[in-house]
Write an enzyme that holds these catalytic residues in place. Sequence first.
Site, PDB file in Angstrom:
ATOM      1  CG  ASP A 246      -2.033  -0.919   1.143  1.00 51.95           C
ATOM      2  OD1 ASP A 246      -2.276  -1.396   0.035  1.00 51.95           O
ATOM      3  OD2 ASP A 246      -2.693  -1.157   2.167  1.00 51.95           O
TER       4      ASP A 246
ATOM      5  CE  LYS B 218      -7.562   4.875   0.327  1.00 51.53           C
ATOM      6  NZ  LYS B 218      -7.983   5.465   1.566  1.00 51.53           N
TER       7      LYS B 218
ATOM      8  N   GLY C 249       0.603  -0.525   5.803  1.00 55.00           N
ATOM      9  CA  GLY C 249       1.136   0.398   6.805  1.00 55.00           C
ATOM     10  C   GLY C 249       0.563   0.074   8.176  1.00 55.00           C
ATOM     11  N   GLY C 250       1.332   0.335   9.214  1.00 56.38           N
ATOM     12  CA  GLY C 250       0.851   0.137  10.583  1.00 56.38           C
ATOM     13  C   GLY C 250       0.568  -1.321  10.871  1.00 56.38           C
ATOM     14  CG  ASP C 251      -1.922  -4.424  13.496  1.00 58.84           C
ATOM     15  OD1 ASP C 251      -1.082  -5.156  14.045  1.00 58.84           O
ATOM     16  OD2 ASP C 251      -3.075  -4.822  13.210  1.00 58.84           O
TER      17      ASP C 251
ATOM     18  CB  ILE D 193      -5.469  -1.101  13.635  1.00 59.83           C
ATOM     19  CG1 ILE D 193      -5.402  -2.077  14.801  1.00 59.83           C
ATOM     20  CG2 ILE D 193      -5.969   0.272  14.074  1.00 59.83           C
ATOM     21  CD1 ILE D 193      -4.666  -1.631  15.993  1.00 59.83           C
TER      22      ILE D 193
ATOM     23  CG  MET E 216      -7.983   7.179   7.473  1.00 61.89           C
ATOM     24  SD  MET E 216      -8.887   5.752   6.877  1.00 61.89           S
ATOM     25  CE  MET E 216      -8.998   4.731   8.333  1.00 61.89           C
TER      26      MET E 216
ATOM     27  N   GLY F 217       4.259  10.793  10.834  1.00 62.79           N
ATOM     28  CA  GLY F 217       4.917  10.435  12.096  1.00 62.79           C
ATOM     29  C   GLY F 217       5.931   9.327  11.930  1.00 62.79           C
TER      30      GLY F 217
END
Length: 389
Positions: free
Chosen positions: A175, A197, A228-230, A233, A312, A341
């Site tokens: 992503d 995106k 990205g991230g988890d 989530i 978001m 971040g």
Amino acid sequence: MFLIIVATNDSILNSLIYQEAKRKRILINVIDDRSKCSFIFPSIVDRFPITVAVSSGGTAPVLTRMIKERIESILPMNLGNSALLAERWRSHVKLKFKKNTHRRYFWEKVFNGIFVSHVLNGNLKKAIKTLNTEIKQKKSFKGEIFLVGAGPGDSGLLTLRGLQVIQQADVILYDSLVSSDILSLVRKDAKKIYVGKKANKLCVSQKNINSMLINMARNGNKVVRLKGGDSFIFGRGGEELEIAKKFGINFQVVPGITAATGVSAYAGIPLTHRNYSSGIIFITGSNKEKEKNSQDWSFISKCKNYTLVIYMARLQSTYIFDKLKFNNYPLDMPMALIEKGTTSEQNTIIDTFKNLKKLSCLMKRPTLLILGKVVSLSKELSWFKKNSN
Ligand code: SAH
């Protein structure tokens, strides 16, 4: 001569020898004079037959030594015996597995498994037995999907398991929030497909992503879905696994550091604190009332002793502001807006809730919104210096 090493302290003589060697196309190394070397001696980590060579091309010998020391400390002394033993099995393995990828899977399994531990413990008999058993086992080579969370940006926040998995992948579907630093850690020969995106629109529809995942896994590939991230989530990870389950495809999940925990940490905001916050609420700012599970703003607004993390939120800041304000959320609640971040471009604004609309416009994608008394600690606890990582 085939190769010459010059170690005199007579620079004129050194130059003469260098010119002569160059003319006759003989390899030459004039000690401590990089400009007169047609080859260099790298620093060597020797685990025969495995050799690691480290060189900075003569630019930073101390750095080279430090790197060598690190590598020395992570490679066990008798690691080379694993390679020596493996060599004896190579022809059997070639006979048994005709496909290159299948041979790679076999060796990955062997080198990741108990075989290496036996060798390192000096138990060669057991190591050989393990190889014998492995090679006789009937292999199915079924494809598999690995859902991997890449963390919020800083590549140092990828988990060890995540790193291991992306280095064994055949295909990676990733992503837009996956940083280029993390992509550079992916196995070199893996096929990398961008499905993120573009200008806020998915360039590949979720339906297409699902079918790509299924088809590639069905063709026997190790497919990594990198997000990205988890992935669980606000990452649609659950939806993709439901499809995999439906089609009978095996899958594994590697959790990642989600933006809420990663980004808040880098902004010096402890999400809980005994004096300020007794819990955390993660919500998305992007699903509006028309959607099935819209937010219960009246409940959320009452949670003044909790930290509220809104993913978001940037493009929905007017909507979020109106909903919280309508439900009497305190206008003077400390607020942080953190853009990109954990990366070298991290940008943090600390203010109060009443300025949410005005300040959101200044931020770029991705931005995390944090509301709660803990945000006031950022002034004291902020530690991350941009461009210092
Ligand atoms: N699965 C991801 C979230 C995906 S939703 C995770 O667990 O982190 C995308 C939202 O995450 C963005 O709109 C933003 O609110 C947040 N986000 C992700 N990475 C971020 C970052 N590096 N800095 C700030 N916000 C981030």
